[in-house]
Design a protein around this motif. Sequence first.
Motif, PDB file in Angstrom:
ATOM      1  N   ALA A  45       5.934  22.027   3.705  1.00 27.46           N
ATOM      2  CA  ALA A  45       6.117  23.702   3.891  1.00 27.46           C
ATOM      3  C   ALA A  45       5.438  24.071   2.144  1.00 27.46           C
ATOM      4  CB  ALA A  45       6.194  24.309   4.995  1.00 27.46           C
ATOM      5  N   TYR A  46       7.285  24.305   2.269  1.00 26.81           N
ATOM      6  CA  TYR A  46       7.261  24.627   0.484  1.00 26.81           C
ATOM      7  C   TYR A  46       6.912  24.084  -0.585  1.00 26.81           C
ATOM      8  CZ  TYR A  46      10.043  24.732  -3.357  1.00 26.81           C
ATOM      9  OH  TYR A  46      10.404  25.073  -5.116  1.00 26.81           O
ATOM     10  N   ASP A  47       6.995  22.874  -0.416  1.00 28.51           N
ATOM     11  CA  ASP A  47       6.208  21.753  -1.427  1.00 28.51           C
ATOM     12  C   ASP A  47       4.584  21.838  -1.259  1.00 28.51           C
ATOM     13  OD1 ASP A  47       5.601  19.872  -3.364  1.00 28.51           O
ATOM     14  OD2 ASP A  47       5.162  18.119  -2.173  1.00 28.51           O
ATOM     15  N   LEU A  48       4.090  22.100  -0.364  1.00 28.78           N
ATOM     16  CA  LEU A  48       2.741  22.485  -0.385  1.00 28.78           C
ATOM     17  C   LEU A  48       2.266  23.970  -0.539  1.00 28.78           C
ATOM     18  CD1 LEU A  48       1.441  21.205   3.693  1.00 28.78           C
ATOM     19  CD2 LEU A  48       1.201  19.826   1.230  1.00 28.78           C
ATOM     20  N   ALA A  49       3.458  24.586  -0.636  1.00 30.24           N
ATOM     21  CA  ALA A  49       3.297  25.971  -1.060  1.00 30.24           C
ATOM     22  C   ALA A  49       3.087  26.375  -3.000  1.00 30.24           C
ATOM     23  CB  ALA A  49       3.709  27.188  -0.450  1.00 30.24           C
ATOM     24  N   SER A  50       3.896  25.479  -2.947  1.00 25.05           N
ATOM     25  CA  SER A  50       4.712  25.280  -4.286  1.00 25.05           C
ATOM     26  C   SER A  50       3.888  24.360  -5.533  1.00 25.05           C
ATOM     27  CB  SER A  50       5.833  25.422  -4.585  1.00 25.05           C
ATOM     28  OG  SER A  50       6.404  23.486  -3.967  1.00 25.05           O
ATOM     29  N   GLY A  51       3.403  23.283  -4.853  1.00 27.61           N
ATOM     30  CA  GLY A  51       3.351  22.163  -5.623  1.00 27.61           C
ATOM     31  C   GLY A  51       3.770  21.438  -6.631  1.00 27.61           C
ATOM     32  N   ALA A  52       5.404  21.575  -6.097  1.00 26.20           N
ATOM     33  CA  ALA A  52       6.036  21.084  -6.386  1.00 26.20           C
ATOM     34  C   ALA A  52       6.100  19.782  -6.914  1.00 26.20           C
ATOM     35  CB  ALA A  52       7.357  21.828  -5.849  1.00 26.20           C
ATOM     36  N   SER A  53       5.817  18.919  -6.326  1.00 22.90           N
ATOM     37  CA  SER A  53       5.443  17.588  -6.024  1.00 22.90           C
ATOM     38  C   SER A  53       5.294  16.685  -7.193  1.00 22.90           C
ATOM     39  CB  SER A  53       5.366  16.639  -4.829  1.00 22.90           C
ATOM     40  OG  SER A  53       4.428  17.079  -4.527  1.00 22.90           O
ATOM     41  N   LYS A  54       3.612  17.683  -7.405  1.00 28.47           N
ATOM     42  CA  LYS A  54       2.221  17.577  -9.173  1.00 28.47           C
ATOM     43  C   LYS A  54       2.989  17.653 -10.051  1.00 28.47           C
ATOM     44  CE  LYS A  54      -0.722  19.364  -5.232  1.00 28.47           C
ATOM     45  NZ  LYS A  54      -0.768  17.791  -5.056  1.00 28.47           N
TER      46      LYS A  54
END
Length: 490
Positions: free
Chosen positions: A474-483
Amino acid sequence: MTNDSTQPGKPPATGGIVELAATELSRAIHAREVSCVEVLDAYFAQIDRFNPQVNAIVASLPREQLRTQASALDADLARGESRGVLHGFPQAPKDIMPAKGMVTTKGSPIFKGQVSQTDAVVFDRMRASGAIFVGRTNSPEFGLGGHTYNEVYGTTRNAFDPSLSAGGSSGGAGVCVALRMLPVADGSDMMGSLRTPAAFNHVYGMRTSVGCIPHGPTDEIFFQQFSVGGPMARNVPDLALLLSVMGGFDARLPLTHRAANIDFRAPLVRDFKGARIAWLGDLGGHLPTEPGLLEVCDKALVHFEAIGCIVDRVLPQFDMESLWRAWLDLRSFQFAGTNRALYDDPAKRRLLKPEAVWELERGLALTAMQVFDAARVRSAWYECLRRLHLQYEALLLPSAQVFPFDAALDWPHAVGGQSMDTYHRWMQTVIGATMAGLPALSVPAGLDADGRPVGLQIIGRTQDDFGVLQLGHAYDLASGASKVRSPLLG
C-alpha cells in the motif's frame, strides 16, 4: 487469484525482458511469450553491462552450461510441465550459505575456492522451483558489517552511485535487483543485512519472522535465532513471489513454523483506513543519524497518511543502551560458537579480518550467566514491543542511520558528530526487530539532494509477515517508490 495482476498481451522485446516485474516475467515465461534461453541471455547482457562497474555477482558459472539448463526448462514447458514460479529465473545465491556445486567462500580467504556439496534449504527450494543459478552475490566476510567488501572478491558498489557503498551484507543482492541484473534475489539478515542494502540501493528487502524461512541445516539448530533468510525485489508483489518459494516448515529445523494457512501470493491489497502506525524516529535522540536523513524519512510518512493510516510519534519505554549491550553479547556468543574452530587454528586465525577476531574473542570470554542475562533483556524488549503492537499495527524506524558512504571506507567511524565505539554501532537502528524476532520490511523512503537513497523499516507484529507485505505494498502504491530508477539505467 494471485497478486500478479498482469494480463496476457504482446510478447516483450528481448531488450525489455529485464524491465519486467518478476510477477510479469513468471507469467510471460509460462505463457511461452519468452523462452528461458531468451530470459537468460537478456540477463547476461545486463550483467555484462553493469557488473564490471559494481562487482555484485561473483563466482560466475560457465554460460553454455547454463544455457543447456535453460533449454531443458523450455522443453519442460513445451510438455506442459512447470517446476514452479521461478521457472527460468536467473538467480545468484548469496555467498554465505552453501549452494551445491558452487563456490561458497563466505567472503573469507579461508574458504577461497571451496565448492559446496549440499544446498541450504532455501537454495534447494529455489532450484526446485526452476531457478537457474548463474553465480553468487557478493557479501562481506562472514556477513559481518553493513558494507560489502572482502579480500576474495573485492568491493561491491552502489547501484545509484558506484563510488558509494552498496550496504551489506546482502549488498550484491541489492545491487543486482536495483540494476535489473536479477529479477529478484535472496539474502539473509542478522543485523540489517537485508535492510541496509535495500535502503542503500532503493529496493525492497524483508527480514522475515524467526522460523518463517528455514536457516540451514547447520550443526546447531536451536540457539540460532538471529540470522534469517529473506527476499529482495523491486516491488512488494515480487518480494512475495520469492518468499512463497523460500518460506515454510522444514522438519530438520525445529524453529520453523507451519504456515500452510499463509499464501504469500494472495492479493496484497488491503484497506488501511484508521490503522495506527508508530514512528519511532531516532528513539528520542538515542540513535545518532547523519544530518538530513531523518528529514527524508519524515517526508515519507505522508504516504502512510495517504492510505488512511494515523501516524503517531512514539518513544518506547525501554533502556535502549541495555538492549545494545545484550545484543553485543548474544551476537558474539552466536558467532563464536559457530566459528571457534577457525580461531583455534593459528593459520586460519591470521586470515580473519579484525572484526571477526573481535567478535570471536568477545564471545569466548562470555560466561553462561552473561548470555542468560542478555536473553532476559531480549525477552523484556520483546514484551515491550508486544505491548506497543497492541496499540499500533506497525512500528517505523529508519533502515539505516547514514546515507550510502564512500566505498573506500571500512565503516562509518562517526555519525552525526558522535564517534562509533564498534564497527557496527552505526547500524544500531536495525537491532530492535532482530532482538524481538519480528518481521521487518525495508521500503525506499526517498533520495536526498545528492541522489543518495534512504530507507524505512516497517516492523510488524509477531509472525505477521503477510500483514507487513500488505502495508508495504500500500505504501508503494501511494509513494511510487518502486518506479524510481537508478540513474545508471538511463
